[in-house]
Design an enzyme around this catalytic site. Structure first.
Site, PDB file in Angstrom:
ATOM      1  N   GLU A 126      -9.864  -1.673   5.213  1.00  6.88           N
ATOM      2  CA  GLU A 126      -8.678  -1.835   6.068  1.00  6.88           C
ATOM      3  C   GLU A 126      -9.058  -1.729   7.544  1.00  6.88           C
ATOM      4  O   GLU A 126      -8.598  -2.490   8.382  1.00  6.88           O
ATOM      5  CB  GLU A 126      -7.632  -0.781   5.694  1.00  6.88           C
ATOM      6  CG  GLU A 126      -6.321  -0.958   6.446  1.00  6.88           C
ATOM      7  CD  GLU A 126      -5.227  -0.017   5.963  1.00  6.88           C
ATOM      8  OE1 GLU A 126      -5.497   0.823   5.096  1.00  6.88           O
ATOM      9  OE2 GLU A 126      -4.104  -0.134   6.478  1.00  6.88           O
ATOM     10  N   GLN A 159       0.833  -1.201   0.000  1.00  4.28           N
ATOM     11  CA  GLN A 159       0.000   0.000   0.000  1.00  4.28           C
ATOM     12  C   GLN A 159       0.870   1.254   0.000  1.00  4.28           C
ATOM     13  O   GLN A 159       1.576   1.511   0.978  1.00  4.28           O
ATOM     14  CB  GLN A 159      -0.884   0.008   1.253  1.00  4.28           C
ATOM     15  CG  GLN A 159      -1.811   1.196   1.346  1.00  4.28           C
ATOM     16  CD  GLN A 159      -2.513   1.274   2.688  1.00  4.28           C
ATOM     17  OE1 GLN A 159      -1.868   1.209   3.728  1.00  4.28           O
ATOM     18  NE2 GLN A 159      -3.822   1.403   2.675  1.00  4.28           N
ATOM     19  N   SER A 193       0.844   6.539   2.476  1.00  3.28           N
ATOM     20  CA  SER A 193       1.513   7.549   3.313  1.00  3.28           C
ATOM     21  C   SER A 193       2.736   8.151   2.638  1.00  3.28           C
ATOM     22  O   SER A 193       3.450   7.475   1.900  1.00  3.28           O
ATOM     23  CB  SER A 193       1.968   6.921   4.639  1.00  3.28           C
ATOM     24  OG  SER A 193       0.899   6.293   5.266  1.00  3.28           O
ATOM     25  N   SER A 211       4.488  -1.208   4.054  1.00  5.63           N
ATOM     26  CA  SER A 211       4.695  -2.569   4.566  1.00  5.63           C
ATOM     27  C   SER A 211       4.846  -3.548   3.405  1.00  5.63           C
ATOM     28  O   SER A 211       4.122  -3.451   2.411  1.00  5.63           O
ATOM     29  CB  SER A 211       3.506  -3.018   5.418  1.00  5.63           C
ATOM     30  OG  SER A 211       3.256  -2.091   6.444  1.00  5.63           O
TER      31      SER A 211
HETATM   32  C1  LIG Z   1       3.150  -0.811  11.443  1.00  2.00           C
HETATM   33  C2  LIG Z   1       2.747   0.225  10.439  1.00  2.00           C
HETATM   34  C3  LIG Z   1       2.511  -0.158   9.132  1.00  2.00           C
HETATM   35  C4  LIG Z   1       2.148   0.797   8.186  1.00  2.00           C
HETATM   36  N1  LIG Z   1       1.990   0.379   6.894  1.00  2.00           N
HETATM   37  C5  LIG Z   1       1.659   1.291   5.949  1.00  2.00           C
HETATM   38  C6  LIG Z   1       1.548   0.893   4.582  1.00  2.00           C
HETATM   39  O1  LIG Z   1       1.724  -0.281   4.247  1.00  2.00           O
HETATM   40  N2  LIG Z   1       1.259   1.831   3.674  1.00  2.00           N
HETATM   41  C7  LIG Z   1       1.040   3.137   4.005  1.00  2.00           C
HETATM   42  O2  LIG Z   1       0.736   3.923   3.118  1.00  2.00           O
HETATM   43  N3  LIG Z   1       1.173   3.565   5.291  1.00  2.00           N
HETATM   44  C8  LIG Z   1       1.485   2.669   6.264  1.00  2.00           C
HETATM   45  N4  LIG Z   1       1.635   3.085   7.567  1.00  2.00           N
HETATM   46  C9  LIG Z   1       1.541   4.532   7.877  1.00  2.00           C
HETATM   47  C10 LIG Z   1       0.335   4.927   8.710  1.00  2.00           C
HETATM   48  O3  LIG Z   1      -0.842   4.865   7.956  1.00  2.00           O
HETATM   49  C11 LIG Z   1       0.618   6.355   9.248  1.00  2.00           C
HETATM   50  O4  LIG Z   1       1.731   6.240  10.126  1.00  2.00           O
HETATM   51  C12 LIG Z   1      -0.557   6.935   9.973  1.00  2.00           C
HETATM   52  O5  LIG Z   1      -1.580   7.243   9.066  1.00  2.00           O
HETATM   53  C13 LIG Z   1      -0.193   8.200  10.774  1.00  2.00           C
HETATM   54  O6  LIG Z   1       0.419   9.141   9.952  1.00  2.00           O
HETATM   55  P1  LIG Z   1       1.806   9.836  10.373  1.00  2.00           P
HETATM   56  O7  LIG Z   1       2.748   8.734  10.792  1.00  2.00           O
HETATM   57  O8  LIG Z   1       2.224  10.713   9.223  1.00  2.00           O
HETATM   58  O9  LIG Z   1       1.501  10.711  11.660  1.00  2.00           O
HETATM   59  P2  LIG Z   1       0.927  12.201  11.687  1.00  2.00           P
HETATM   60  O10 LIG Z   1      -0.185  12.324  10.728  1.00  2.00           O
HETATM   61  O11 LIG Z   1       2.084  13.139  11.543  1.00  2.00           O
HETATM   62  O12 LIG Z   1       0.349  12.280  13.144  1.00  2.00           O
HETATM   63  C14 LIG Z   1       1.162  12.575  14.292  1.00  2.00           C
HETATM   64  C15 LIG Z   1       0.224  12.665  15.498  1.00  2.00           C
HETATM   65  O13 LIG Z   1      -0.699  13.763  15.330  1.00  2.00           O
HETATM   66  C16 LIG Z   1      -2.048  13.307  15.457  1.00  2.00           C
HETATM   67  N5  LIG Z   1      -2.938  14.017  14.551  1.00  2.00           N
HETATM   68  C17 LIG Z   1      -2.696  14.335  13.255  1.00  2.00           C
HETATM   69  N6  LIG Z   1      -3.764  14.959  12.717  1.00  2.00           N
HETATM   70  C18 LIG Z   1      -4.723  15.038  13.688  1.00  2.00           C
HETATM   71  C19 LIG Z   1      -6.052  15.547  13.754  1.00  2.00           C
HETATM   72  N7  LIG Z   1      -6.645  16.123  12.703  1.00  2.00           N
HETATM   73  N8  LIG Z   1      -6.736  15.432  14.920  1.00  2.00           N
HETATM   74  C20 LIG Z   1      -6.172  14.851  16.013  1.00  2.00           C
HETATM   75  N9  LIG Z   1      -4.908  14.345  16.010  1.00  2.00           N
HETATM   76  C21 LIG Z   1      -4.184  14.430  14.875  1.00  2.00           C
HETATM   77  C22 LIG Z   1      -1.974  11.834  15.060  1.00  2.00           C
HETATM   78  O14 LIG Z   1      -3.057  11.090  15.559  1.00  2.00           O
HETATM   79  C23 LIG Z   1      -0.637  11.417  15.677  1.00  2.00           C
HETATM   80  O15 LIG Z   1      -0.777  11.114  17.041  1.00  2.00           O
HETATM   81  C24 LIG Z   1       1.991   2.160   8.555  1.00  2.00           C
HETATM   82  C25 LIG Z   1       2.227   2.553   9.870  1.00  2.00           C
HETATM   83  C26 LIG Z   1       2.602   1.599  10.812  1.00  2.00           C
HETATM   84  C27 LIG Z   1       2.852   2.049  12.219  1.00  2.00           C
END
Ligand SMILES: Cc1cc2nc3c(=O)[nH]c(=O)nc-3n(C[C@H](O)[C@H](O)[C@H](O)COP(=O)(O)OP(=O)(O)OC[C@H]3O[C@@H](n4cnc5c(N)ncnc54)[C@H](O)[C@@H]3O)c2cc1C
Length: 384
Positions: free
Chosen positions: A246, A128, A131, A163
Site C-alpha cells: 500500500e 480494506q 482501521s 473506502s
Molecule cells: C482518505 C482515507 C481513506 C482511508 N481508507 C481506509 C480504508 O479503506 N481502510 C482502512 O482500514 N482504513 C482507512 N483509512 C484510515 C487510516 O488508515 C487511518 O485514518 C490512519 O491509519 C490514522 O489512524 P487514526 O485516524 O485512528 O488516527 P490516530 O491513530 O488516532 O492518530 C491521531 C494523530 O496522532 C498521531 N500519532 C498516533 N500515534 C503516534 C505515534 N506512535 N507517534 C507519533 N504520532 C502518532 C497520528 O500521526 C495522528 O496525527 C483511511 C483514511 C483516510 C483519510
C-alpha cells in the site's frame, strides 16, 4: 540501477500508446463523483478492457495470473496510461494494488485461484477493513473478534474509514483470534464476503461531501476458516506485507498525474499573468524537481522490490511521506495560480484539492511514516 530503456521496452511503450489512442475514445462518459454504482461499473469496465488486451496485473507474477512484466515495463505502463488521461484504478484500488498482491505473495494455490482472476478480469471489488475507532496508527490495538465455530470464524466488531465499502464484494479484514496473546500476535487476516449476513455498511460523508468511505459493523458474521490468508494469529506479519504494498507501490501512478497537473498549472500561469511572479515560478519549479525526484525514487523502489522478492521494503515510507506532502503543496499552488477562477473549475477540481488533505493520513499518517523511517531505515531507537 540502469534507468535507460531497452529497444524492447520502447517497443512496449509504442504498442501501449497505440492501444490507448485507439481505446480511450470508446470509453463511456465518466460518472459523477457521487454515483458510486456508476463509478464501480466504469472502473470495472476499464479493468476488463485492460484484461482483454493483456495489460491486467502487468507486474503480477505469471503464476498469479499476471503478465510477469519487468518493473520498468510496469512503470512505462503507469507513465503512458496517466499521460494519455486513462481512467484511474478507482474502485479496483485495494484489489489490484494491495489485497491482490498480498494474496499472490501469501495465499495458498486455492486462494490465489479463487480471488486473483476476478480482480484482474474486473469482476470483483475489494475494500480494506483494517482501521477501527480505537485502532488507526496503533493498528495492533484492534478489537474486532473472531472465534472458531466448526469450519467458520464468527466475527463481531466494527471497522471505520473503509473506502469503497458500499460497492465492495470482498474485504481484507483484520480480526483478533487470540485475545490473550500480546497484541501483535493474536491477529489473523481474513477475506470476508461483504454480502455475508451480519455485515452492515453505513456511509460516512467526507469534508468534500462525497460518501467515499463507511463504517462497517460486523454482527456474528460467519467467515470460512479457509478464507484466512496466512496462519492463525500470524496476521500481523501478513498485514506488514499488505501495508508495504500500500505504501510502497499503490500511489506511484499518481506521481505522473501530479506532473500532468503541474504542467497544466504552468501553462495557465503563463496565460493569466501569474508567471511574472518570481516567487510563484520558484514554487512551481521546486514542485517540478520534487515530482521528478519522486519518480526516480519510485523507479528505484520498484526495481529494488523486484530484487528482494517482490514485496516492497520500508523505502516505500519515504515515498509515501514525501509524496503525500508534495500533493498537498501542488494543490495549494494550484489555488494560487487559479485565484478566484478556481471556483469555476468545477466539482472535480474542488474534490481533488480537498482530498489532497487526506493523503497525509490515509495508509498511515506522516508521523507514523517518520517513525518507520527512523526505526527501520535509519536504525534509531524506538521513541517509547
Ligand atoms: C482518505 C482515507 C481513506 C482511508 N481508507 C481506509 C480504508 O479503506 N481502510 C482502512 O482500514 N482504513 C482507512 N483509512 C484510515 C487510516 O488508515 C487511518 O485514518 C490512519 O491509519 C490514522 O489512524 P487514526 O485516524 O485512528 O488516527 P490516530 O491513530 O488516532 O492518530 C491521531 C494523530 O496522532 C498521531 N500519532 C498516533 N500515534 C503516534 C505515534 N506512535 N507517534 C507519533 N504520532 C502518532 C497520528 O500521526 C495522528 O496525527 C483511511 C483514511 C483516510 C483519510
Amino acid at each position: 540501477m540502469d534507468l535507460t530503456h531497452t529497444p524492447e521496452e520502447e517497443e512496449f511503450r509504442a504498442r501501449l500508446r497505440e492501444w490507448l489512442a485507439k481505446m480511450l475514445p470508446s470509453l463511456p462518459a465518466k460518472p459523477s463523483p457521487d454515483d458510486w454504482p456508476g463509478r464501480r461499473a466504469y472502473d470495472l469496465g476499464w479493468q476488463r478492457m485492460l484484461h482483454d488486451a493483456g495489460y491486467a496485473g502487468l507486474h503480477w507474477p505469471v503464476d498469479a495470473g499476471g503478465q510477469g512484466a519487468t518493473p520498468t515495463q510496469h512503470l512505462i505502463f503507469l507513465e503512458e496510461t496517466e499521460k494519455a488521461g486513462a481512467p484511474y484504478v478507482g474502485a479496483n484500488f485495494v484489489g489490484l494494488l494491495h489485497a491482490g498482491p498480498t494474496i499472490a505473495a501469501e495465499g495458498t494455490p486455492e486462494q490465489r485461484a479463487r480471488w486473483l482472476p476476478p480482480v484482474l478480469r474486473g469482476e470483483e471489488v475489494w475494500c480494506q477493513g483494517f482501521s477501527e475507532p480505537d485502532a488507526g496508527s496503533d493498528l495492533a490495538a484492534l478489537r474486532t473478534r473472531a472465534w472458531r465455530d466448526g469450519d467458520d470464524y464468527v466475527v463481531s466488531g466494527s471497522k471505520i474509514w473503509t473506502s469503497h465499502a458500499e460497492v465492495a464484494d470482498w474485504c481484507e479484514l483484520l480480526v483478533r483470534t487470540d485475545a490473550t496473546a500480546p497484541k501483535h500476535r493474536g491477529i489473523s487476516w481474513l477475506a470476508m464476503p461483504m454480502d455475508a449476513p451480519g455485515v452492515t455498511v453505513r456511509p460516512l460523508r467526507t469534508l468534500a461531501g462525497s460518501a467515499e468511505f463507511a463504517e462497517v459493523f460486523l454482527d456474528e458474521v460467519r467467515v470460512p476458516v479457509a478464507n484466512r490468508v496466512g496462519a492463525e494469529n500470524d496476521g500481523w506479519r501478513v498485514t506488514m506485507v499488505t501495508l508495504s504494498f500500500e505504501r510502497g507501490t499503490a500511489f506511484v501512478g499518481e506521481v505522473v498525474a501530479c506532473r500532468r497537473v503541474l504542467g497544466e498549472l504552468a501553462r495557465t500561469a503563463r496565460k493569466n499573468g501569474r508567471w511574472d511572479d518570481p516567487a510563484l515560478r520558484r514554487r512551481l519549479g521546486t514542485l517540478n524537481a520534487e515530482f521528478r525526484t519522486l519518480w526516480r525514487l519510485t523507479q528505484w523502489n520498484v526495481s529494488e522490490s523486484e530484487r528482494t522478492g517482490g514485496v516492497p521494503g520500508a523505502g516505500g515510507s519515504v515515498f509515501k511521506l514525501r509524496y503525500s506532502h508534495a500533493r498537498q503543496e501542488l494543490y495549494d499552488a494550484a489555488a494560487e495560480v487559479l485565484g478566484p477562477d478556481a471556483l469555476d473549475q468545477g466539482r472535480e477540481w474542488t474534490l481533488d484539492r480537498l482530498s489532497s488533505l487526506s493523503y497525509t493520513i490515509a495508509a498511515g499518517t506522516s508521523q507514523i511514516q517518520h517513525n518507520i523511517v527512523a526505526e527501520r531505515i535509519l536504525g534509531l531507537p524506538k521513541g517509547r
